[in-house]
Design a protein around this motif. Sequence first.
Motif, PDB file in Angstrom:
ATOM      1  N   VAL A 141      10.821   4.567  -6.956  1.00 53.98           N
ATOM      2  CA  VAL A 141      10.583   4.814  -5.539  1.00 53.98           C
ATOM      3  C   VAL A 141      11.181   6.158  -5.125  1.00 53.98           C
ATOM      4  CG1 VAL A 141      11.128   4.009  -3.213  1.00 53.98           C
ATOM      5  CG2 VAL A 141      10.406   2.380  -4.949  1.00 53.98           C
ATOM      6  N   ALA A 142      12.358   6.496  -5.648  1.00 54.45           N
ATOM      7  CA  ALA A 142      12.959   7.788  -5.332  1.00 54.45           C
ATOM      8  C   ALA A 142      12.091   8.938  -5.842  1.00 54.45           C
ATOM      9  CB  ALA A 142      14.362   7.872  -5.935  1.00 54.45           C
ATOM     10  N   LEU A 143      11.465   8.755  -7.009  1.00 48.21           N
ATOM     11  CA  LEU A 143      10.549   9.772  -7.525  1.00 48.21           C
ATOM     12  C   LEU A 143       9.323   9.922  -6.629  1.00 48.21           C
ATOM     13  CD1 LEU A 143      10.684   9.026 -11.357  1.00 48.21           C
ATOM     14  CD2 LEU A 143      11.492  11.097 -10.219  1.00 48.21           C
ATOM     15  N   ALA A 144       8.793   8.772  -6.188  1.00 47.56           N
ATOM     16  CA  ALA A 144       7.648   8.826  -5.270  1.00 47.56           C
ATOM     17  C   ALA A 144       8.044   9.483  -3.951  1.00 47.56           C
ATOM     18  CB  ALA A 144       7.110   7.419  -5.030  1.00 47.56           C
ATOM     19  N   TRP A 145       9.248   9.209  -3.486  1.00 43.07           N
ATOM     20  CA  TRP A 145       9.735   9.819  -2.247  1.00 43.07           C
ATOM     21  C   TRP A 145       9.862  11.325  -2.397  1.00 43.07           C
ATOM     22  CZ3 TRP A 145       9.842   6.605   1.739  1.00 43.07           C
ATOM     23  CH2 TRP A 145      10.384   7.048   2.938  1.00 43.07           C
ATOM     24  N   ARG A 146      10.340  11.760  -3.552  1.00 44.62           N
ATOM     25  CA  ARG A 146      10.439  13.199  -3.802  1.00 44.62           C
ATOM     26  C   ARG A 146       9.063  13.852  -3.807  1.00 44.62           C
ATOM     27  NH1 ARG A 146      13.024  15.988  -9.250  1.00 44.62           N
ATOM     28  NH2 ARG A 146      12.503  18.148  -8.701  1.00 44.62           N
ATOM     29  N   ALA A 147       8.086  13.167  -4.397  1.00 38.82           N
ATOM     30  CA  ALA A 147       6.728  13.722  -4.416  1.00 38.82           C
ATOM     31  C   ALA A 147       6.139  13.794  -3.011  1.00 38.82           C
ATOM     32  CB  ALA A 147       5.841  12.878  -5.324  1.00 38.82           C
ATOM     33  N   LEU A 148       6.434  12.811  -2.172  1.00 36.58           N
ATOM     34  CA  LEU A 148       5.912  12.812  -0.808  1.00 36.58           C
ATOM     35  C   LEU A 148       6.425  14.000   0.001  1.00 36.58           C
ATOM     36  CD1 LEU A 148       6.130   9.029   0.161  1.00 36.58           C
ATOM     37  CD2 LEU A 148       4.050  10.378  -0.093  1.00 36.58           C
ATOM     38  N   PHE A 149       7.704  14.339  -0.188  1.00 34.55           N
ATOM     39  CA  PHE A 149       8.339  15.361   0.651  1.00 34.55           C
ATOM     40  C   PHE A 149       8.493  16.705  -0.050  1.00 34.55           C
ATOM     41  CE2 PHE A 149       9.584  11.437   2.728  1.00 34.55           C
ATOM     42  CZ  PHE A 149       9.541  11.748   4.071  1.00 34.55           C
ATOM     43  N   SER A 150       7.902  16.867  -1.215  1.00 30.05           N
ATOM     44  CA  SER A 150       8.014  18.145  -1.920  1.00 30.05           C
ATOM     45  C   SER A 150       7.004  19.141  -1.368  1.00 30.05           C
ATOM     46  CB  SER A 150       7.796  17.946  -3.416  1.00 30.05           C
ATOM     47  OG  SER A 150       6.487  17.448  -3.653  1.00 30.05           O
ATOM     48  N   THR A 151       7.072  20.368  -1.851  1.00 29.80           N
ATOM     49  CA  THR A 151       6.131  21.398  -1.434  1.00 29.80           C
ATOM     50  C   THR A 151       4.711  20.992  -1.823  1.00 29.80           C
ATOM     51  OG1 THR A 151       7.853  23.057  -1.770  1.00 29.80           O
ATOM     52  CG2 THR A 151       5.584  23.844  -1.602  1.00 29.80           C
ATOM     53  N   ASP A 152       3.789  21.119  -0.870  1.00 24.63           N
ATOM     54  CA  ASP A 152       2.396  20.685  -1.043  1.00 24.63           C
ATOM     55  C   ASP A 152       2.259  19.180  -1.236  1.00 24.63           C
ATOM     56  OD1 ASP A 152       1.562  23.339  -0.862  1.00 24.63           O
ATOM     57  OD2 ASP A 152       1.738  23.645  -3.029  1.00 24.63           O
ATOM     58  N   GLY A 153       3.304  18.433  -0.871  1.00 21.45           N
ATOM     59  CA  GLY A 153       3.232  16.985  -0.936  1.00 21.45           C
ATOM     60  C   GLY A 153       2.497  16.413   0.261  1.00 21.45           C
ATOM     61  N   THR A 154       2.446  15.092   0.324  1.00 25.80           N
ATOM     62  CA  THR A 154       1.692  14.427   1.384  1.00 25.80           C
ATOM     63  C   THR A 154       2.244  14.761   2.767  1.00 25.80           C
ATOM     64  OG1 THR A 154       1.201  12.601  -0.134  1.00 25.80           O
ATOM     65  CG2 THR A 154       0.883  12.207   2.229  1.00 25.80           C
ATOM     66  N   VAL A 155       3.552  14.640   2.938  1.00 27.98           N
ATOM     67  CA  VAL A 155       4.153  14.909   4.247  1.00 27.98           C
ATOM     68  C   VAL A 155       3.986  16.376   4.613  1.00 27.98           C
ATOM     69  CG1 VAL A 155       6.308  14.903   5.554  1.00 27.98           C
ATOM     70  CG2 VAL A 155       5.787  13.017   3.995  1.00 27.98           C
ATOM     71  N   ASP A 156       4.194  17.265   3.647  1.00 26.69           N
ATOM     72  CA  ASP A 156       4.028  18.693   3.909  1.00 26.69           C
ATOM     73  C   ASP A 156       2.593  19.010   4.307  1.00 26.69           C
ATOM     74  OD1 ASP A 156       4.877  21.346   4.062  1.00 26.69           O
ATOM     75  OD2 ASP A 156       4.198  21.764   2.028  1.00 26.69           O
ATOM     76  N   GLY A 157       1.620  18.375   3.641  1.00 26.97           N
ATOM     77  CA  GLY A 157       0.221  18.609   3.986  1.00 26.97           C
ATOM     78  C   GLY A 157      -0.139  18.102   5.366  1.00 26.97           C
ATOM     79  N   LEU A 158       0.371  16.907   5.738  1.00 31.54           N
ATOM     80  CA  LEU A 158       0.084  16.357   7.063  1.00 31.54           C
ATOM     81  C   LEU A 158       0.692  17.220   8.167  1.00 31.54           C
ATOM     82  CD1 LEU A 158       0.602  12.528   6.386  1.00 31.54           C
ATOM     83  CD2 LEU A 158      -1.558  13.735   6.705  1.00 31.54           C
ATOM     84  N   LEU A 159       1.913  17.690   7.948  1.00 26.99           N
ATOM     85  CA  LEU A 159       2.542  18.545   8.954  1.00 26.99           C
ATOM     86  C   LEU A 159       1.832  19.890   9.061  1.00 26.99           C
ATOM     87  CD1 LEU A 159       6.333  17.844   8.263  1.00 26.99           C
ATOM     88  CD2 LEU A 159       4.942  16.990  10.154  1.00 26.99           C
ATOM     89  N   ALA A 160       1.338  20.402   7.921  1.00 30.62           N
ATOM     90  CA  ALA A 160       0.628  21.684   7.956  1.00 30.62           C
ATOM     91  C   ALA A 160      -0.653  21.593   8.768  1.00 30.62           C
ATOM     92  CB  ALA A 160       0.322  22.143   6.532  1.00 30.62           C
ATOM     93  N   ILE A 164       2.700  22.715  11.577  1.00 25.82           N
ATOM     94  CA  ILE A 164       4.130  22.732  11.250  1.00 25.82           C
ATOM     95  C   ILE A 164       4.268  23.007   9.757  1.00 25.82           C
ATOM     96  CG2 ILE A 164       6.292  21.441  11.248  1.00 25.82           C
ATOM     97  CD1 ILE A 164       5.218  19.767  13.525  1.00 25.82           C
ATOM     98  N   ASP A 165       4.783  24.151   9.422  1.00 29.56           N
ATOM     99  CA  ASP A 165       4.932  24.547   8.020  1.00 29.56           C
ATOM    100  C   ASP A 165       6.404  24.473   7.642  1.00 29.56           C
ATOM    101  OD1 ASP A 165       4.594  25.470   5.499  1.00 29.56           O
ATOM    102  OD2 ASP A 165       4.236  27.564   6.054  1.00 29.56           O
ATOM    103  N   THR A 166       6.767  23.472   6.866  1.00 30.42           N
ATOM    104  CA  THR A 166       8.168  23.300   6.449  1.00 30.42           C
ATOM    105  C   THR A 166       8.429  23.836   5.055  1.00 30.42           C
ATOM    106  OG1 THR A 166       7.719  21.076   5.576  1.00 30.42           O
ATOM    107  CG2 THR A 166       8.383  21.258   7.894  1.00 30.42           C
ATOM    108  N   GLY A 167       7.373  24.023   4.254  1.00 30.71           N
ATOM    109  CA  GLY A 167       7.578  24.487   2.895  1.00 30.71           C
ATOM    110  C   GLY A 167       8.132  23.425   1.972  1.00 30.71           C
ATOM    111  N   GLY A 168       7.979  22.170   2.349  1.00 33.68           N
ATOM    112  CA  GLY A 168       8.511  21.084   1.525  1.00 33.68           C
ATOM    113  C   GLY A 168       9.934  20.739   1.916  1.00 33.68           C
ATOM    114  N   TRP A 169      10.151  19.501   2.321  1.00 33.81           N
ATOM    115  CA  TRP A 169      11.468  19.104   2.811  1.00 33.81           C
ATOM    116  C   TRP A 169      12.530  19.166   1.717  1.00 33.81           C
ATOM    117  CZ3 TRP A 169      11.911  14.969   7.127  1.00 33.81           C
ATOM    118  CH2 TRP A 169      11.030  15.292   8.166  1.00 33.81           C
TER     119      TRP A 169
END
Length: 318
Positions: A141-160, A164-169
């Motif tokens: 789950v921690a690996l999946a969480w990292r993928a969600l919030f990494s650069t070009d991840g799901t959260v980064d894409g939704l915010l973009a 909102i451009d965060t560059g990956g949390w």
Amino acid sequence: MTQSVLARAGTPDTPPPAPALPARRRRGQGVAYLFLSPWIVGAVLLTIGPMAASLYLSFTDYDLFDDPDWVGVDNYVTMFTGDERFWHAAWTTTKYVLLSVPLKLALALAVALLLNRPRRGVGLYRSAFYAPSLLGASVSVALAWRALFSTDGTVDGLLARIGIDTGGWVDQPQYALLTLVALAAWQFGAPMVIFLAGLKQVPRELYEAAAIDGAGPARRFLSVTLPMLSPVILFNLVLETINAFQAFTGAFVVSSGRGGPSDSTLLYPLYLYQRGFTDFRMGYASAMAWVLLVVVALLTALVFRSSKRWVFYAGEDR
């Protein structure tokens, strides 16, 4: 003759001998200790023994390979006066606890209030909300969480998409810790179940009396629900605070074991792990563990002491 009678009878000031325990009671105690023996052996070998060894090692220079070398309080002096990363890890952990624990408890209470209402499929909803608590501490789950919030991840894409451009949390020092806070808050299932059990014990008559007095939903929540739930809130607060100070898996996986970027996710347990198993300074790591134990114990005692002012029990006159 008189003296012999008095000797047999005993003087008035001499207490009578204590009656011996019945044989059945002694056998019962033996059976009880027999059934308790696995727990006693486990406590000695797995808890008390390692704690005593850790306390001894905290006063030594030990690298896991050579014999411990006694150095006294040098580890503690170095920790408090010469280790800047120690203070940085302590401050990062403090921020993590202050953010994650209130957010997690607030989400748990809000969902518990929703699930406390009778509706179809409520058992399914309870199971669904509780499931993350069973999975949240796992590496997958921690690996999946990292993928969600990494650069070009799901959260980064939704915010973009909304500008909102965060560059990956996980790659930004100002946002990386928030990913761990979000991961902790996502695991609100366990305190939610406890809150739900507490809500079931609130007498309905109190809500009816408050409604008759003209109290609205917000007033009923503040004047009835929160005071009646205060013992449960205390329990969850202590439990979740202790758990937050021990958070390790998420920080280790999200930062690849380094606590980055720029030590923004360097939680105290992760730094302790680095000192003990990366730098092979197990004596120093043992000292860090005992400092953490003392701090958590003091904070827990402080919470219990403050509870006299805000925790209410049924039948108590305040």
